[in-house]
Design a protein around this motif. Sequence first.
Motif, PDB file in Angstrom:
ATOM      1  N   LEU A  72       2.678 -13.552   3.942  1.00  0.00           N
ATOM      2  CA  LEU A  72       2.440 -12.526   3.167  1.00  0.00           C
ATOM      3  C   LEU A  72       3.967 -11.720   3.137  1.00  0.00           C
ATOM      4  O   LEU A  72       4.691 -11.333   2.294  1.00  0.00           O
ATOM      5  N   ALA A  73       4.977 -12.340   4.480  1.00  0.00           N
ATOM      6  CA  ALA A  73       5.802 -11.502   3.823  1.00  0.00           C
ATOM      7  C   ALA A  73       7.012 -12.466   4.227  1.00  0.00           C
ATOM      8  O   ALA A  73       8.442 -11.993   4.689  1.00  0.00           O
ATOM      9  N   GLY A  74       7.329 -13.595   4.247  1.00  0.00           N
ATOM     10  CA  GLY A  74       8.323 -14.743   4.612  1.00  0.00           C
ATOM     11  C   GLY A  74       8.641 -14.695   6.379  1.00  0.00           C
ATOM     12  O   GLY A  74       9.629 -14.876   6.478  1.00  0.00           O
ATOM     13  N   SER A  90      10.597  -9.449  13.215  1.00  0.00           N
ATOM     14  CA  SER A  90      10.949  -7.871  11.975  1.00  0.00           C
ATOM     15  C   SER A  90      10.440  -7.917  10.957  1.00  0.00           C
ATOM     16  O   SER A  90      10.601  -7.755  10.566  1.00  0.00           O
ATOM     17  N   ARG A  91       9.912  -8.869  10.327  1.00  0.00           N
ATOM     18  CA  ARG A  91       9.807  -9.239   9.860  1.00  0.00           C
ATOM     19  C   ARG A  91       7.944  -9.365   9.566  1.00  0.00           C
ATOM     20  O   ARG A  91       7.108  -9.004   8.375  1.00  0.00           O
ATOM     21  N   VAL A  93       4.445  -8.323   9.094  1.00  0.00           N
ATOM     22  CA  VAL A  93       3.795  -6.817   9.337  1.00  0.00           C
ATOM     23  C   VAL A  93       2.436  -7.205   9.839  1.00  0.00           C
ATOM     24  O   VAL A  93       1.941  -5.726   9.811  1.00  0.00           O
TER      25      VAL A  93
ATOM     26  N   GLY B  59      12.167  -4.606   4.502  1.00  0.00           N
ATOM     27  CA  GLY B  59      11.298  -5.678   4.411  1.00  0.00           C
ATOM     28  C   GLY B  59      10.416  -6.454   3.631  1.00  0.00           C
ATOM     29  O   GLY B  59       9.138  -6.953   3.869  1.00  0.00           O
ATOM     30  N   MET B  60      10.313  -6.038   2.113  1.00  0.00           N
ATOM     31  CA  MET B  60      10.013  -6.329   1.417  1.00  0.00           C
ATOM     32  C   MET B  60      10.147  -7.715   0.632  1.00  0.00           C
ATOM     33  O   MET B  60       8.978  -8.515  -0.333  1.00  0.00           O
ATOM     34  N   TYR B  61      11.388  -8.934   0.806  1.00  0.00           N
ATOM     35  CA  TYR B  61      11.406  -9.661  -0.027  1.00  0.00           C
ATOM     36  C   TYR B  61      10.937 -10.404   1.161  1.00  0.00           C
ATOM     37  O   TYR B  61      11.017 -10.727   2.194  1.00  0.00           O
ATOM     38  N   LEU B  62      11.126 -11.901   0.443  1.00  0.00           N
ATOM     39  CA  LEU B  62      10.369 -12.941   1.274  1.00  0.00           C
ATOM     40  C   LEU B  62      11.276 -13.871   1.439  1.00  0.00           C
ATOM     41  O   LEU B  62      11.239 -14.748   2.049  1.00  0.00           O
TER      42      LEU B  62
END
Lengths: 149, 437
Positions: A72-74, A90-91, A93, B59-62
């Motif tokens: 979901l967060a890449g 770091s990305r 969640v 942190g929202m960007y994919l």
Amino acid sequence: MKRIIPREEYCTDCRLCEVYCSFSHTQEIDLVLAYRNGLLKNGRVRVSSRGPVSFAVQCRHCQEAPCVLACLAGAMGRERESGRVTHDPSRCVGCWTCILVCPYGAVRRSEDGSGVVSKCDLCPDLAVPACVEHCPNGALVVVDLEGDG
Amino acid sequence: MGHYRYAIIGNSAAAIHACEAIREVDPNGSVAVFSEERYRCYSRPLISYLLAGKIGAAGMYLRRPDFYRFLEIDFFPGGKVISVDPAKKALKLSSGRIVYWDRLLLSTGFEPFIPSVEGLSSTKYFTFTNWDDAKKLMRVARGPFRALVMGAGLIGMKAAEALHARGGRVVVVEKAERILPAALDPVASSMVAERCRAEGLDLITGCTVVQVRQDSGTGGVAVLEDGSEVEFDLLVVAAGVKPRSELAVEAGIPCLGGAVRVDLHQRTAVPDVFAAGDVSAALDKVIGGPQVNALWPIAALQGRFAGLNMAGRVCSYPGGIPMNSVEFFGLPVLSAGLVNPPDGRYRVLSRHYEDGSYRRLVLDGDRLVGMMVVGAVEGAGIFTSLIREGVSVRGFARSLTEADFGYAHMSRSLRKRRFEAELLRGKQVLGFRKERI
């Protein structure tokens, strides 16, 4: 590209792969000190065992990796050149979607309290991954696959 | 005026994976992505993390900021498409601009379903499905506030948890007898409810809101079925979602129950028009027919298959299964497939563990068709893959509830198939301790 292959015929459930995986992902240089300081956790390889059957399981670095697709967060990605499936803490969640979709059960919640997942990174800085290097019995091997990666 | 080989309407999971898949096959064909939102591709499921303050906007960007440029894709933020003409192979933007395409992907997602409740239309309420929704809530949900959430599905419960994290007193009203009725079984549902209540969420189940009245600003009063009243400073409506199929409907593209009907190549019934993600009804492996599963991993997979097929690599979507991973106040719950079987022909194995974890497995004969784990979720993906691939669990069905269930519990031939296929393809062994290959 490199892949780690377990060979259950030679695995004796000694779990040194788990120990050396944890150890190689610490900053510690002494195994016993790492153990005493409680750093030998968060192993990215786990031995699956039942009775006389055992073998080590770690991220397979799938070509069509379900975790990369589902993240979901890449945070999960795939390196084109090496074919490694990478995880960017770091990305991450900590939504656990990768745990939900990994067919090998090879992604785990990190045990260091960071709230993210951890998985095999194929030890990019080592010539041979720590689990393979320290398997006393050749129950883990690295193979080079061609045609992908 | 403009002409693109590929036009994609929407900019979320399905669209992004379609872009990447198209570029895998066709490095040169022109691609345009139209999004009515202003943001480059971001993760909608992360809005609850944003609202709760667990992540920041970055942190929202994919994907990285140069995603579109890197893939040589023309991105139109704020490019709202108002109509599609499959006969002329054109689409019209709200600006009036006409864009022509050779192949079109409808990945327009879903929108919140707003129930008819007396007074709701004249009341200021919030929904919780996109970044703007989260931003609006973040402006209002400050200091001490009281929030009322209508609906205890995944969206409602994640909104409630996040509002609680922002310091709100949160009441959730759900018409079903328990929270998360679709995603969880009764046991897991009560485990999550217990955790949420212990943290201070007020959960009212088996009850509906029959009337709402606005007082001032965003505040008001809700009247429940039983006559009781709940005062709120902000109201979140999370009563479900529905596919955003209006473009398809107006263009005469066949739909099914409000969702765009697609075949195994993600093609609609209209030539060169594809659909993927939450707007489409594609093969669901559990029910064996078309079904909307408005879930991120499924949208991503469908987007990927749509992209590959659009670019000319004909391949069949393997079908999806419903699946969810959620966590409430530190209690993770993962589920896949059929969690609540409709009749008695299914066998259900369930077990509680010493560490407080819970596992439920649903079998149809020798096939695992559903799973749910609460607490210790490691290895849950093995169950998901057994469900997805329809693997026979004959011989190890009883081991499925063992805490350390893994590949060692399966038949040798089954695990060999998975683990050593790669060894057979391996050309060169690079490293091992002893000469034993």
